[in-house]
Design a protein around this motif. Structure first.
Motif, PDB file in Angstrom:
ATOM      1  N   PRO A 249       5.768  11.851   1.645  1.00 51.75           N
ATOM      2  CA  PRO A 249       5.229  12.698   2.720  1.00 51.75           C
ATOM      3  C   PRO A 249       3.992  12.053   3.357  1.00 51.75           C
ATOM      4  CG  PRO A 249       5.726  14.016   0.777  1.00 51.75           C
ATOM      5  CD  PRO A 249       5.863  12.584   0.361  1.00 51.75           C
ATOM      6  N   LYS A 250       3.936  12.082   4.671  1.00 56.58           N
ATOM      7  CA  LYS A 250       2.835  11.442   5.386  1.00 56.58           C
ATOM      8  C   LYS A 250       1.485  12.045   5.008  1.00 56.58           C
ATOM      9  CE  LYS A 250       1.344  10.113  10.029  1.00 56.58           C
ATOM     10  NZ  LYS A 250       1.669  10.180  11.490  1.00 56.58           N
ATOM     11  N   ALA A 251       1.440  13.341   4.875  1.00 58.03           N
ATOM     12  CA  ALA A 251       0.167  13.997   4.538  1.00 58.03           C
ATOM     13  C   ALA A 251      -0.315  13.569   3.167  1.00 58.03           C
ATOM     14  CB  ALA A 251       0.337  15.519   4.590  1.00 58.03           C
TER      15      ALA A 251
ATOM     16  N   SER B 177       0.858  -1.189   0.000  1.00 56.05           N
ATOM     17  CA  SER B 177       0.000   0.000   0.000  1.00 56.05           C
ATOM     18  C   SER B 177       0.889   1.231   0.000  1.00 56.05           C
ATOM     19  CB  SER B 177      -0.922   0.019   1.217  1.00 56.05           C
ATOM     20  OG  SER B 177      -0.201   0.394   2.378  1.00 56.05           O
ATOM     21  N   LEU B 178       0.313   2.376  -0.345  1.00 58.87           N
ATOM     22  CA  LEU B 178       1.085   3.620  -0.319  1.00 58.87           C
ATOM     23  C   LEU B 178       1.536   3.958   1.104  1.00 58.87           C
ATOM     24  CD1 LEU B 178      -0.706   6.074  -2.796  1.00 58.87           C
ATOM     25  CD2 LEU B 178       1.460   4.878  -3.096  1.00 58.87           C
ATOM     26  N   GLN B 179       0.801   3.477   2.097  1.00 58.40           N
ATOM     27  CA  GLN B 179       1.184   3.735   3.483  1.00 58.40           C
ATOM     28  C   GLN B 179       2.512   3.080   3.840  1.00 58.40           C
ATOM     29  OE1 GLN B 179      -0.792   6.021   4.870  1.00 58.40           O
ATOM     30  NE2 GLN B 179      -1.904   5.826   2.929  1.00 58.40           N
ATOM     31  N   ASP B 180       2.894   2.044   3.102  1.00 56.14           N
ATOM     32  CA  ASP B 180       4.172   1.365   3.352  1.00 56.14           C
ATOM     33  C   ASP B 180       5.368   2.185   2.877  1.00 56.14           C
ATOM     34  OD1 ASP B 180       2.760  -0.822   4.315  1.00 56.14           O
ATOM     35  OD2 ASP B 180       2.812  -1.903   2.399  1.00 56.14           O
ATOM     36  N   ILE B 181       5.126   3.134   1.981  1.00 60.74           N
ATOM     37  CA  ILE B 181       6.224   3.834   1.322  1.00 60.74           C
ATOM     38  C   ILE B 181       6.601   5.060   2.152  1.00 60.74           C
ATOM     39  CG2 ILE B 181       7.038   4.828  -0.855  1.00 60.74           C
ATOM     40  CD1 ILE B 181       4.884   3.198  -2.280  1.00 60.74           C
ATOM     41  N   THR B 182       7.476   4.844   3.118  1.00 59.57           N
ATOM     42  CA  THR B 182       7.758   5.852   4.137  1.00 59.57           C
ATOM     43  C   THR B 182       8.570   7.042   3.629  1.00 59.57           C
ATOM     44  OG1 THR B 182       9.657   4.505   4.830  1.00 59.57           O
ATOM     45  CG2 THR B 182       7.584   4.204   6.025  1.00 59.57           C
ATOM     46  N   VAL B 183       9.133   6.939   2.419  1.00 60.92           N
ATOM     47  CA  VAL B 183       9.861   8.091   1.867  1.00 60.92           C
ATOM     48  C   VAL B 183       8.897   9.148   1.329  1.00 60.92           C
ATOM     49  CG1 VAL B 183      11.945   6.784   1.315  1.00 60.92           C
ATOM     50  CG2 VAL B 183      10.104   6.963  -0.390  1.00 60.92           C
TER      51      VAL B 183
END
Length: 364
Positions: free
Chosen positions: A63-65, A55-61
């Motif tokens: 921006p969180k927002a 998921s895109l949530q896994d891609i910590t590089v």
């Protein structure tokens, strides 16, 4: 027979876009269209195909927002429904797709390689008499991302790079040519697997082998003959009625001319039916002067058919009869027999779960 799935281009299902299956260029365009700089495309590509992000949530590089704002975007990964391990290390996976359908995938490890046997359809419409998948009927074609996902799932589970892929799972790949070709290109260009390490298996459909040749892929084409004459092939493969053996072989010869790649012929040995030296002699006559290889597969039993596995003596006699006629031949002993993960045994059913042995893990 069903046509190729509509809308089966890489990364696309109906009106919904999936990121898995998209190229670096397409991913770069996508992130820019959603307000991110171009270099985010390379990061996204790396996380999808090298790190296996689900998921895109896994891609910590990222921006969180922005990740939170894009939370509804679906990458296109399956969920693991069931996992069974055979004594020889072969692992069978039942994967649940986005619409709830279940497919089978098999990971086959050896000393220096990891092979994935992938499915191209949910079920199979070909109804070959000796095959468990065909007994369960056909539901739909798989999309590019659903094929690529199978390889990434096995790679992550083994913690080892996949080296080889065989399109020998559920389904007839040439009934889903667009998605299969898109997946092959993605697996080659994005995942990094050589096309020469990919084998596509088909029972043969009129005009489809020539269509595949036009793609100029470097994959190995494996054509399932399973019989040395048209009458016997009709008994085993219903679709052979519309595609006589000689016509199929002519199209295979055209494939060799157009691609420069030899054809591998698969031949399941069924005790007392097609495993006699006279059948070998008949098969050799068909393949005389052909740039080809015969891959013999001793039958893997299924509950729905009464065919028997041939004796080692019969297998050896068949091999000798082909070799004496200068036909290149090998015997493939399938892995994962006790977990119904071998060639011809794949089916996605509740019965499959009930039949799984003690060496299993069930998730979700």
């Amino acid at each position: 027979m069903p046509a190729d799935a509509p809308g089966a281009e890489a990364g696309e299902v109906a009106s919904e876009t999936y990121l898995l299956g998209l190229s670096l260029e397409a991913l770069t365009e996508w992130v820019q269209a959603h307000g991110q700089p171009a270099y985010r495309g390379k990061q996204l590509h790396n996380w999808l195909y090298k790190k296996g992000a689900r998921s895109l949530q896994d891609i910590t590089v990222f921006p969180k927002a922005w990740r939170q704002a894009m939370s509804q975007v679906v990458i296109g990964r399956s969920t693991l429904h069931h996992r069974a391990v055979a004594r020889d290390g072969t692992v069978k996976y039942l994967l649940r797709l986005g619409d709830g359908q279940i497919i089978e995938t098999v990971g086959i490890p050896s000393a220096n390689r990891l092979t994935v046997c992938v499915s191209s359809q949910v079920g199979c419409p070909m109804a070959c008499d000796f095959c468990a998948t065909g007994k369960g009927g056909f539901l739909r074609n798989l999309y590019c991302h659903e094929i690529v996902d199978q390889v990434l799932t096995v790679q992550a589970d083994f913690g080892q790079r996949v080296s080889h892929i065989v399109f020998m799972g559920m389904g007839e790949p040439l009934l889903n040519t667009d998605s299969v070709v898109a997946a092959i290109r993605c697996l080659n260009q994005d995942v990094g697997i050589s096309q020469r390490a990919i084998t596509l298996s088909t029972v043969g459909l009129p005009g489809r082998i020539r269509k595949l040749a036009d793609e100029q892929l470097q994959v190995t084409l494996a054509v399932s003959l399973h019989a040395s004459n048209q009458a016997q092939r009709l008994q085993l493969i219903p679709s052979a009625k519309a595609y006589p053996l000689e016509t199929l072989l002519d199209e295979c010869r055209d494939y060799v001319k157009l691609t420069g790649r030899r054809v591998s012929f698969e031949y399941i040995l069924l005790a007392g039916l097609n495993d006699q030296p006279r059948h070998a002699a008949e098969l050799a006559q068909h393949l005389r002067g052909f740039q080809s290889h015969v891959n013999l597969i001793p039958y893997n039993p299924i509950d729905e058919a009464d065919y028997q596995r041939p004796s080692e003596a019969s297998i050896s006699s068949f091999v000798a009869a082909l070799e004496s006629r200068h036909i290149a031949v090998s015997v493939r002993y399938s892995r994962g027999l006790e977990e119904n993960a071998a060639c011809g045994q794949l089916r996605a059913s509740k019965g499959n779960l009930a039949a799984a042995g003690s060496d299993t893990t069930t998730l979700g």
